[in-house]
Design a protein around this motif. Structure first.
Motif, PDB file in Angstrom:
ATOM      1  N   LYS A  52      40.489   9.308 -11.637  1.00 19.29           N
ATOM      2  CA  LYS A  52      41.184  10.544 -11.281  1.00 19.29           C
ATOM      3  C   LYS A  52      41.257  10.785  -9.775  1.00 19.29           C
ATOM      4  CE  LYS A  52      40.555  13.111 -15.574  1.00 19.29           C
ATOM      5  NZ  LYS A  52      40.901  12.056 -16.387  1.00 19.29           N
ATOM      6  N   ALA A  53      40.522  10.009  -8.983  1.00 17.62           N
ATOM      7  CA  ALA A  53      40.550  10.177  -7.525  1.00 17.62           C
ATOM      8  C   ALA A  53      41.894   9.703  -6.980  1.00 17.62           C
ATOM      9  CB  ALA A  53      39.416   9.377  -6.898  1.00 17.62           C
ATOM     10  N   LYS A  54      42.234  10.154  -5.781  1.00 15.68           N
ATOM     11  CA  LYS A  54      43.486   9.733  -5.139  1.00 15.68           C
ATOM     12  C   LYS A  54      43.149   9.001  -3.859  1.00 15.68           C
ATOM     13  CE  LYS A  54      46.724  12.819  -7.141  1.00 15.68           C
ATOM     14  NZ  LYS A  54      46.792  12.392  -8.452  1.00 15.68           N
ATOM     15  N   PRO A  55      43.356   7.732  -3.721  1.00 11.34           N
ATOM     16  CA  PRO A  55      43.661   6.750  -4.775  1.00 11.34           C
ATOM     17  C   PRO A  55      42.431   6.487  -5.640  1.00 11.34           C
ATOM     18  CG  PRO A  55      43.284   5.610  -2.713  1.00 11.34           C
ATOM     19  CD  PRO A  55      43.209   7.080  -2.410  1.00 11.34           C
ATOM     20  N   PRO A  56      42.627   5.920  -6.832  1.00 15.03           N
ATOM     21  CA  PRO A  56      41.502   5.639  -7.729  1.00 15.03           C
ATOM     22  C   PRO A  56      40.469   4.723  -7.049  1.00 15.03           C
ATOM     23  CG  PRO A  56      43.569   5.357  -8.888  1.00 15.03           C
ATOM     24  CD  PRO A  56      43.907   5.561  -7.446  1.00 15.03           C
ATOM     25  N   VAL A  57      39.187   4.958  -7.392  1.00 18.38           N
ATOM     26  CA  VAL A  57      38.109   4.172  -6.798  1.00 18.38           C
ATOM     27  C   VAL A  57      37.745   3.035  -7.747  1.00 18.38           C
ATOM     28  CG1 VAL A  57      35.739   4.233  -5.933  1.00 18.38           C
ATOM     29  CG2 VAL A  57      37.223   6.214  -5.615  1.00 18.38           C
ATOM     30  N   CYS A  58      37.700   1.824  -7.174  1.00 17.17           N
ATOM     31  CA  CYS A  58      37.309   0.651  -7.948  1.00 17.17           C
ATOM     32  C   CYS A  58      36.092   0.020  -7.280  1.00 17.17           C
ATOM     33  CB  CYS A  58      38.440  -0.374  -8.003  1.00 17.17           C
ATOM     34  SG  CYS A  58      39.846   0.196  -8.954  1.00 17.17           S
ATOM     35  N   ARG A  59      35.255  -0.605  -8.087  1.00 15.55           N
ATOM     36  CA  ARG A  59      34.060  -1.237  -7.562  1.00 15.55           C
ATOM     37  C   ARG A  59      34.035  -2.693  -7.995  1.00 15.55           C
ATOM     38  NH1 ARG A  59      28.355   1.538  -7.848  1.00 15.55           N
ATOM     39  NH2 ARG A  59      27.844   0.824  -5.783  1.00 15.55           N
ATOM     40  N   ILE A  60      33.608  -3.533  -7.096  1.00 20.69           N
ATOM     41  CA  ILE A  60      33.452  -4.953  -7.414  1.00 20.69           C
ATOM     42  C   ILE A  60      32.039  -5.120  -7.956  1.00 20.69           C
ATOM     43  CG2 ILE A  60      33.331  -7.275  -6.454  1.00 20.69           C
ATOM     44  CD1 ILE A  60      35.392  -6.359  -4.340  1.00 20.69           C
TER      45      ILE A  60
END
Length: 190
Positions: A52-60
């Motif tokens: 839902k964050a702008k931009p979406p948060v992704c984790r490796i």
């Protein structure tokens, strides 16, 4: 989060994402394909952790290891929780002493198992015009159980039934009680 709510690798269809590394440092905003390439180079997965964050948060991260540890934590938490159920003992306003003793014995057993007990007085017909008889029976129950229980909800008339809920006293109190007799025994020996 459940497996269904987390999107990983090719399931992420957003153009740009904010990326954090496996160690937790911010790598910044980049195209999703670039982020997936970084994850593949490290033989890890790109997991969307905040969609839902702008931009979406992704984790490796290693998604399999993450899922395994999460399930392990959930299992541990489930093991530690104590399920308290409410058991019910049904009585009548004109109950005989022996029947009363049997029902009370069951209530004591339920309380000993750590459950709450709902004591119900069932009224039939004209008995309902004398709720004081039901209160008297519930009073006898409370008197016999005494200090070993706490009354969570006193006698309350609900339709044709009068109920009272009792719960076992906390275990901390029983530990204190166990310590006191030991002290008493040492004085008796002197």
């Amino acid at each position: 989060m459940s497996r269904d709510s987390l999107r990983i690798n090719e399931e992420i269809r957003i153009r740009e994402v904010r990326v954090t590394s496996a160690s937790g440092e911010q790598l910044g905003i980049m195209p999703t394909r670039e982020a997936m390439r970084l994850a593949e180079e490290q033989h890890l997965d790109l997991v969307e952790v905040a969609p839902k964050a702008k931009p979406p948060v992704c984790r490796i991260m290693d998604f399999g290891k993450y899922r395994y540890e999460q399930q392990k934590r959930e299992k541990e938490a489930k093991k530690k929780q104590k399920v308290i159920t409410i058991k019910e003992v049904k009585l009548r306003p004109h109950i005989e002493q022996h029947d009363f003793d049997v029902k009370l014995k069951n209530a004591v057993r339920f309380l000993g198992e750590g459950n709450k007990v709902k004591v119900t007085i069932m009224f039939r017909g004209r008995e309902l015009s004398h709720p004081e008889l039901g209160k008297e029976v519930l009073g006898r129950v409370a008197e016999v159980l005494g200090d070993s229980v706490s009354i969570e909800r006193g006698a309350k008339l609900e339709g044709k039934n009068m109920t009272m809920i009792v719960a076992p006293k906390t275990q901390k109190a029983s530990k204190k009680e166990k310590k006191q007799p030991k002290g008493g025994n040492t004085h008796a020996e002197d």
